[in-house]
Each structure stands twice: as structure tokens, then as C-alpha cells.
Design a protein around this motif. Sequence first.
Motif, PDB file in Angstrom:
ATOM      1  N   PHE A 140       0.828  -1.207   0.000  1.00  0.00           N
ATOM      2  CA  PHE A 140       0.000   0.000   0.000  1.00  0.00           C
ATOM      3  C   PHE A 140       0.862   1.258   0.000  1.00  0.00           C
ATOM      4  CE2 PHE A 140      -3.702  -2.556   0.792  1.00  0.00           C
ATOM      5  CZ  PHE A 140      -4.726  -1.806   0.237  1.00  0.00           C
ATOM      6  N   LEU A 141       1.867   1.315   0.847  1.00  0.00           N
ATOM      7  CA  LEU A 141       2.701   2.514   0.916  1.00  0.00           C
ATOM      8  C   LEU A 141       3.480   2.738  -0.380  1.00  0.00           C
ATOM      9  CD1 LEU A 141       4.052   2.359   4.571  1.00  0.00           C
ATOM     10  CD2 LEU A 141       2.366   3.936   3.625  1.00  0.00           C
ATOM     11  N   THR A 142       4.058   1.690  -0.919  1.00  0.00           N
ATOM     12  CA  THR A 142       4.833   1.796  -2.157  1.00  0.00           C
ATOM     13  C   THR A 142       3.943   2.215  -3.322  1.00  0.00           C
ATOM     14  OG1 THR A 142       6.334   0.090  -1.369  1.00  0.00           O
ATOM     15  CG2 THR A 142       6.359   0.530  -3.731  1.00  0.00           C
ATOM     16  N   THR A 143       2.801   1.567  -3.446  1.00  0.00           N
ATOM     17  CA  THR A 143       1.884   1.873  -4.548  1.00  0.00           C
ATOM     18  C   THR A 143       1.344   3.294  -4.425  1.00  0.00           C
ATOM     19  OG1 THR A 143       1.291  -0.458  -4.694  1.00  0.00           O
ATOM     20  CG2 THR A 143      -0.188   1.109  -5.778  1.00  0.00           C
ATOM     21  N   GLU A 148       1.141   8.707  -6.500  1.00  0.00           N
ATOM     22  CA  GLU A 148       1.222  10.144  -6.208  1.00  0.00           C
ATOM     23  C   GLU A 148       2.335  10.820  -7.000  1.00  0.00           C
ATOM     24  OE1 GLU A 148       1.548  10.155  -1.931  1.00  0.00           O
ATOM     25  OE2 GLU A 148      -0.624  10.329  -1.682  1.00  0.00           O
ATOM     26  N   THR A 149       3.429  10.112  -7.213  1.00  0.00           N
ATOM     27  CA  THR A 149       4.540  10.659  -7.996  1.00  0.00           C
ATOM     28  C   THR A 149       4.110  10.863  -9.445  1.00  0.00           C
ATOM     29  OG1 THR A 149       6.146   9.549  -6.574  1.00  0.00           O
ATOM     30  CG2 THR A 149       6.924  10.251  -8.747  1.00  0.00           C
ATOM     31  N   ILE A 150       3.357   9.926  -9.984  1.00  0.00           N
ATOM     32  CA  ILE A 150       2.941  10.004 -11.384  1.00  0.00           C
ATOM     33  C   ILE A 150       1.791  11.005 -11.580  1.00  0.00           C
ATOM     34  CG2 ILE A 150       1.923   8.697 -13.301  1.00  0.00           C
ATOM     35  CD1 ILE A 150       3.375   6.205 -12.125  1.00  0.00           C
ATOM     36  N   TYR A 151       0.775  10.900 -10.737  1.00  0.00           N
ATOM     37  CA  TYR A 151      -0.451  11.675 -10.948  1.00  0.00           C
ATOM     38  C   TYR A 151      -0.639  12.855  -9.985  1.00  0.00           C
ATOM     39  CZ  TYR A 151      -1.664   7.686 -13.843  1.00  0.00           C
ATOM     40  OH  TYR A 151      -1.648   6.706 -14.791  1.00  0.00           O
ATOM     41  N   LEU A 156      -7.568   6.506  -1.962  1.00  0.00           N
ATOM     42  CA  LEU A 156      -7.520   5.223  -1.267  1.00  0.00           C
ATOM     43  C   LEU A 156      -8.448   4.200  -1.921  1.00  0.00           C
ATOM     44  CD1 LEU A 156      -6.334   3.644   1.088  1.00  0.00           C
ATOM     45  CD2 LEU A 156      -8.198   4.491   2.514  1.00  0.00           C
ATOM     46  N   SER A 157      -9.591   4.653  -2.417  1.00  0.00           N
ATOM     47  CA  SER A 157     -10.548   3.738  -3.045  1.00  0.00           C
ATOM     48  C   SER A 157      -9.938   3.065  -4.275  1.00  0.00           C
ATOM     49  CB  SER A 157     -11.834   4.470  -3.425  1.00  0.00           C
ATOM     50  OG  SER A 157     -11.561   5.514  -4.342  1.00  0.00           O
ATOM     51  N   HIS A 158      -9.065   3.786  -5.000  1.00  0.00           N
ATOM     52  CA  HIS A 158      -8.399   3.184  -6.164  1.00  0.00           C
ATOM     53  C   HIS A 158      -7.411   2.094  -5.742  1.00  0.00           C
ATOM     54  CE1 HIS A 158      -9.361   7.191  -8.280  1.00  0.00           C
ATOM     55  NE2 HIS A 158     -10.287   6.292  -8.588  1.00  0.00           N
ATOM     56  N   LEU A 159      -6.697   2.346  -4.644  1.00  0.00           N
ATOM     57  CA  LEU A 159      -5.769   1.326  -4.135  1.00  0.00           C
ATOM     58  C   LEU A 159      -6.530   0.075  -3.699  1.00  0.00           C
ATOM     59  CD1 LEU A 159      -3.298   3.420  -1.945  1.00  0.00           C
ATOM     60  CD2 LEU A 159      -2.807   2.308  -4.114  1.00  0.00           C
ATOM     61  N   VAL A 160      -7.645   0.271  -3.006  1.00  0.00           N
ATOM     62  CA  VAL A 160      -8.446  -0.861  -2.529  1.00  0.00           C
ATOM     63  C   VAL A 160      -8.992  -1.656  -3.714  1.00  0.00           C
ATOM     64  CG1 VAL A 160     -10.552  -1.514  -1.287  1.00  0.00           C
ATOM     65  CG2 VAL A 160      -9.011   0.205  -0.321  1.00  0.00           C
ATOM     66  N   THR A 161      -9.463  -0.963  -4.735  1.00  0.00           N
ATOM     67  CA  THR A 161      -9.978  -1.634  -5.933  1.00  0.00           C
ATOM     68  C   THR A 161      -8.883  -2.457  -6.598  1.00  0.00           C
ATOM     69  OG1 THR A 161     -11.612   0.109  -6.281  1.00  0.00           O
ATOM     70  CG2 THR A 161     -11.087  -1.286  -8.179  1.00  0.00           C
ATOM     71  N   ALA A 162      -7.699  -1.863  -6.753  1.00  0.00           N
ATOM     72  CA  ALA A 162      -6.570  -2.584  -7.364  1.00  0.00           C
ATOM     73  C   ALA A 162      -6.190  -3.793  -6.523  1.00  0.00           C
ATOM     74  CB  ALA A 162      -5.374  -1.650  -7.526  1.00  0.00           C
ATOM     75  N   ALA A 177      -7.070   1.914   5.222  1.00  0.00           N
ATOM     76  CA  ALA A 177      -6.716   3.207   5.830  1.00  0.00           C
ATOM     77  C   ALA A 177      -5.642   3.048   6.895  1.00  0.00           C
ATOM     78  CB  ALA A 177      -7.962   3.861   6.410  1.00  0.00           C
ATOM     79  N   LYS A 178      -5.566   1.888   7.514  1.00  0.00           N
ATOM     80  CA  LYS A 178      -4.548   1.634   8.548  1.00  0.00           C
ATOM     81  C   LYS A 178      -3.143   1.560   7.946  1.00  0.00           C
ATOM     82  CE  LYS A 178      -7.754  -1.122  11.293  1.00  0.00           C
ATOM     83  NZ  LYS A 178      -8.062  -2.486  11.732  1.00  0.00           N
ATOM     84  N   PHE A 179      -3.063   1.209   6.670  1.00  0.00           N
ATOM     85  CA  PHE A 179      -1.762   1.003   6.033  1.00  0.00           C
ATOM     86  C   PHE A 179      -1.150   2.277   5.461  1.00  0.00           C
ATOM     87  CE2 PHE A 179      -3.817  -3.247   5.347  1.00  0.00           C
ATOM     88  CZ  PHE A 179      -3.062  -3.917   6.285  1.00  0.00           C
TER      89      PHE A 179
END
Length: 180
Positions: A140-143, A148-151, A156-162, A177-179
Amino acid sequence: MFSTVENYWIKGTPKEQLMDCLTAYKKENLLTLAENQLMPMKKSHTKSKIATALAEQLRHNFKITVDQLTETERHILTAYASGNLPEELTEPQQAAQATLVAIGYVYLFKENQQITPIVPKELAEQLLENESEKDTDNWFLTTKTTVETIYGRCELSHLVTAWNQHASQPITMSEAAKFV
């Protein structure tokens, strides 16, 4: 600490459960292990009473103590817990193994001139679960940082979906959200 690891070999078939590993020790070894765990035990206590108290203490303190292990100790413990036994141990790995035996996380069974290191099932499950949580946290942190660097931002919802599309175990928004 233990004088030599050989004094703590357990003769016989390897056991999987913590209580079975503990009761396979001689009472003298259990008392030493209790001392290493900073548990006051009387010599007059039965072997069963000492083993029961040790099992409870080891299970209770495992996650906290594991985080305090050296990198080599943690590597050896994880390897043993997942069944990836190294053929030969280096000197630092032997020292790590001795420490793990001394604190009651590894048990060395000797059967037919073969030594088999065992991490009891209860402890192995806790360790592997803890490692899995750290992997999720890192993903989660790396992604999030990469997106954020790219866009410029990352929902968070996009990370959860992925995550939920690719991971074997889905995660909720509140867990994610804890991560981050």
C-alpha cells in the motif's frame, strides 16, 4: 542462556504443537527456559505446570518479541516456520539458532542422527501472519507513493480496488486506511 545447543536436543519424532515441544524437554531445561523468559518458577512445580505456564507466556509475548529479533534471527525463524531449512548454517546463523532455542521459539529434535528444527505450529502461524501484514503494509505505501509521484494524488478507493482485483484476500476501505 544455554551452555550448548546440543544439551537441548530432544530425542524422538518432531512434534508440531508448542505444548508437545515443551513437554518433550527435561524439567531442568524447562526451568532454564522459564528463567530466560524471566518467569519465576520453583523447582517444586511439576513439569506439566511449568510447560503450561511457559506455553501461555510464549504465545502471549511472541509478536512483541519477534519484532525485537535481529535480522539473522528473524530470517532463521521465518525459514524454519515456512519449512525452508538451510542445508548448513553459517556461524552467525548458528548463534541465531541458539538464541531462538534459548527463548523457546525453536526446538531441535534428534531422530536417527538427524536434527530437525521445529517452530511450533501456533508460533509459526503468528509469524507468517505477521509477515503477511507487513507485505500488505509495504504494498500500500509503495503503490500510493508511486501513484502520487505520477499523478500528483492517489485515492484510497483506487488502491483498494486494485488490491481486491489481484490479491487472494480482499480488503475493506477501513482496513486499507490503517496502512497509509
